[in-house]
Scaffold this motif. Sequence first.
Motif, PDB file in Angstrom:
ATOM      1  N   PHE A  28       1.115  -1.077   0.088  1.00 43.88           N
ATOM      2  CA  PHE A  28       0.049  -0.011  -0.090  1.00 43.88           C
ATOM      3  C   PHE A  28       0.800   1.170  -0.062  1.00 43.88           C
ATOM      4  O   PHE A  28       1.728   1.456   0.664  1.00 43.88           O
ATOM      5  CB  PHE A  28      -0.914  -0.100   1.182  1.00 43.88           C
ATOM      6  CG  PHE A  28      -2.256  -0.488   1.128  1.00 43.88           C
ATOM      7  CD1 PHE A  28      -3.388   0.478   1.111  1.00 43.88           C
ATOM      8  CD2 PHE A  28      -2.502  -1.739   0.629  1.00 43.88           C
ATOM      9  CE1 PHE A  28      -4.740  -0.054   0.845  1.00 43.88           C
ATOM     10  CE2 PHE A  28      -3.798  -2.221   0.448  1.00 43.88           C
ATOM     11  CZ  PHE A  28      -4.993  -1.134   0.344  1.00 43.88           C
ATOM     12  N   ALA A  29       0.924   2.045  -1.139  1.00 43.52           N
ATOM     13  CA  ALA A  29       1.592   3.372  -1.269  1.00 43.52           C
ATOM     14  C   ALA A  29       0.874   4.505  -1.021  1.00 43.52           C
ATOM     15  O   ALA A  29      -0.030   4.759  -2.046  1.00 43.52           O
ATOM     16  CB  ALA A  29       2.406   3.226  -2.368  1.00 43.52           C
ATOM     17  N   PHE A  40       1.765   9.119  -9.083  1.00 42.73           N
ATOM     18  CA  PHE A  40       2.590   8.261  -7.915  1.00 42.73           C
ATOM     19  C   PHE A  40       2.888   6.890  -8.235  1.00 42.73           C
ATOM     20  O   PHE A  40       3.919   6.541  -7.956  1.00 42.73           O
ATOM     21  CB  PHE A  40       2.029   8.377  -6.602  1.00 42.73           C
ATOM     22  CG  PHE A  40       2.714   8.320  -5.149  1.00 42.73           C
ATOM     23  CD1 PHE A  40       3.845   9.011  -5.057  1.00 42.73           C
ATOM     24  CD2 PHE A  40       2.488   6.940  -4.553  1.00 42.73           C
ATOM     25  CE1 PHE A  40       4.727   8.657  -4.170  1.00 42.73           C
ATOM     26  CE2 PHE A  40       3.377   6.884  -3.414  1.00 42.73           C
ATOM     27  CZ  PHE A  40       4.539   7.646  -3.196  1.00 42.73           C
ATOM     28  N   LEU A  41       1.971   6.177  -8.808  1.00 39.28           N
ATOM     29  CA  LEU A  41       2.173   4.705  -9.223  1.00 39.28           C
ATOM     30  C   LEU A  41       3.190   4.799 -10.387  1.00 39.28           C
ATOM     31  O   LEU A  41       3.952   3.646 -10.318  1.00 39.28           O
ATOM     32  CB  LEU A  41       0.881   4.131  -9.775  1.00 39.28           C
ATOM     33  CG  LEU A  41       0.853   2.732  -9.928  1.00 39.28           C
ATOM     34  CD1 LEU A  41       1.169   1.860  -8.970  1.00 39.28           C
ATOM     35  CD2 LEU A  41      -0.529   2.300 -10.551  1.00 39.28           C
ATOM     36  N   LEU A  53       1.722  -6.858  -5.626  1.00 43.32           N
ATOM     37  CA  LEU A  53       0.590  -6.056  -5.953  1.00 43.32           C
ATOM     38  C   LEU A  53       0.910  -4.789  -5.250  1.00 43.32           C
ATOM     39  O   LEU A  53       0.827  -4.651  -4.079  1.00 43.32           O
ATOM     40  CB  LEU A  53      -0.846  -6.658  -5.438  1.00 43.32           C
ATOM     41  CG  LEU A  53      -2.107  -5.699  -5.843  1.00 43.32           C
ATOM     42  CD1 LEU A  53      -1.920  -5.561  -7.374  1.00 43.32           C
ATOM     43  CD2 LEU A  53      -3.354  -6.216  -5.372  1.00 43.32           C
ATOM     44  N   ILE A  54       0.854  -3.508  -6.168  1.00 42.39           N
ATOM     45  CA  ILE A  54       1.088  -2.502  -5.409  1.00 42.39           C
ATOM     46  C   ILE A  54      -0.401  -1.524  -5.491  1.00 42.39           C
ATOM     47  O   ILE A  54      -1.000  -1.794  -6.694  1.00 42.39           O
ATOM     48  CB  ILE A  54       2.139  -1.383  -6.301  1.00 42.39           C
ATOM     49  CG1 ILE A  54       3.392  -2.083  -6.255  1.00 42.39           C
ATOM     50  CG2 ILE A  54       2.286  -0.213  -5.632  1.00 42.39           C
ATOM     51  CD1 ILE A  54       4.561  -1.614  -7.051  1.00 42.39           C
ATOM     52  N   VAL A  55      -0.971  -1.101  -4.582  1.00 40.22           N
ATOM     53  CA  VAL A  55      -2.021  -0.303  -4.399  1.00 40.22           C
ATOM     54  C   VAL A  55      -1.748   1.183  -4.112  1.00 40.22           C
ATOM     55  O   VAL A  55      -1.179   1.221  -3.000  1.00 40.22           O
ATOM     56  CB  VAL A  55      -2.864  -1.053  -3.366  1.00 40.22           C
ATOM     57  CG1 VAL A  55      -4.440  -0.368  -3.030  1.00 40.22           C
ATOM     58  CG2 VAL A  55      -2.971  -2.437  -3.642  1.00 40.22           C
ATOM     59  N   VAL A  56      -2.186   2.168  -4.825  1.00 37.28           N
ATOM     60  CA  VAL A  56      -2.030   3.128  -4.543  1.00 37.28           C
ATOM     61  C   VAL A  56      -3.363   4.037  -4.326  1.00 37.28           C
ATOM     62  O   VAL A  56      -4.066   4.315  -5.344  1.00 37.28           O
ATOM     63  CB  VAL A  56      -1.231   4.085  -5.474  1.00 37.28           C
ATOM     64  CG1 VAL A  56      -1.195   5.670  -5.297  1.00 37.28           C
ATOM     65  CG2 VAL A  56       0.177   3.523  -5.960  1.00 37.28           C
ATOM     66  N   PRO A  57      -3.959   4.353  -3.002  1.00 36.97           N
ATOM     67  CA  PRO A  57      -5.221   4.838  -2.927  1.00 36.97           C
ATOM     68  C   PRO A  57      -4.942   6.472  -2.981  1.00 36.97           C
ATOM     69  O   PRO A  57      -3.873   7.018  -2.921  1.00 36.97           O
ATOM     70  CB  PRO A  57      -5.249   4.653  -1.438  1.00 36.97           C
ATOM     71  CG  PRO A  57      -4.440   3.730  -0.830  1.00 36.97           C
ATOM     72  CD  PRO A  57      -3.075   3.993  -1.810  1.00 36.97           C
ATOM     73  N   GLU A  58      -5.907   6.912  -3.819  1.00 33.92           N
ATOM     74  CA  GLU A  58      -5.896   8.512  -4.014  1.00 33.92           C
ATOM     75  C   GLU A  58      -6.784   9.198  -2.731  1.00 33.92           C
ATOM     76  O   GLU A  58      -7.772   8.901  -2.522  1.00 33.92           O
ATOM     77  CB  GLU A  58      -6.513   8.945  -5.269  1.00 33.92           C
ATOM     78  CG  GLU A  58      -6.190  10.190  -5.670  1.00 33.92           C
ATOM     79  CD  GLU A  58      -6.570  10.441  -7.081  1.00 33.92           C
ATOM     80  OE1 GLU A  58      -5.618  10.175  -8.271  1.00 33.92           O
ATOM     81  OE2 GLU A  58      -7.695  10.792  -7.495  1.00 33.92           O
TER      82      GLU A  58
END
Length: 215
Positions: A28-29, A40-41, A53-58
């Motif tokens: 989680f980034a 950002f991703l 798995l990379i998760v980038v919440p906004e």
Amino acid sequence: MKNIVRYEHQAHYRLSHLVNRKEEEILFALHGYGQLSEYFLKKLRPIFSDERLIVVPEATNYAYLEGFSGRVGSNWMTKHERESAIANNINYLNTLLEAILVKYTHKPLLKVLGFSQGAATATRWVSQLEYPVKTLVLWGGGFAHDLHPVTTAQKLNGSKCYLAIGDKDEIITQESLEKQEALISALGVTADKVSYSGGHDLDISVLESLIEENK
């Protein structure tokens, strides 16, 4: 009279790839102030992996970066109604993690990156999280000043924590570093300090080494 209303809200996030349910870890980034998840991703592309798995919440607060038009950025909170923003962020991130984990029969490792303003948000989130955090990387930021010492220490027991600070970071001052050291001591958390050559931005090679260090 001031009142509160609760309602359904939509938030956006980006993934490094289509979930295959075979990933061994989830990163989680959380981006910084004025950034968007899409860009950002892209910074994290060098560490994309089928096993990660990379998760980038906004963040859900938006504003024009200059004036009343042009580029838009998002932020996790301001000083206005900060308690509501903190609660909303935690609910948002909890819901997102739960939705992603439903896809897995074998639960992957969870690693968290908080960049700049996203660092404080990340620490508030993991300090109440039931799911264990394997690695916590705070980049160009640090632990939030309003964390509960006992709860935070318990939740991060067994987690590997890092503070990554660039030697040319114009945002980080000596005073803020000293305050962060005092806060970490008060929280009873162990965090390794990592220095890199650069300013207030990610150094992907250093980040990759920290993420890869704890399998």
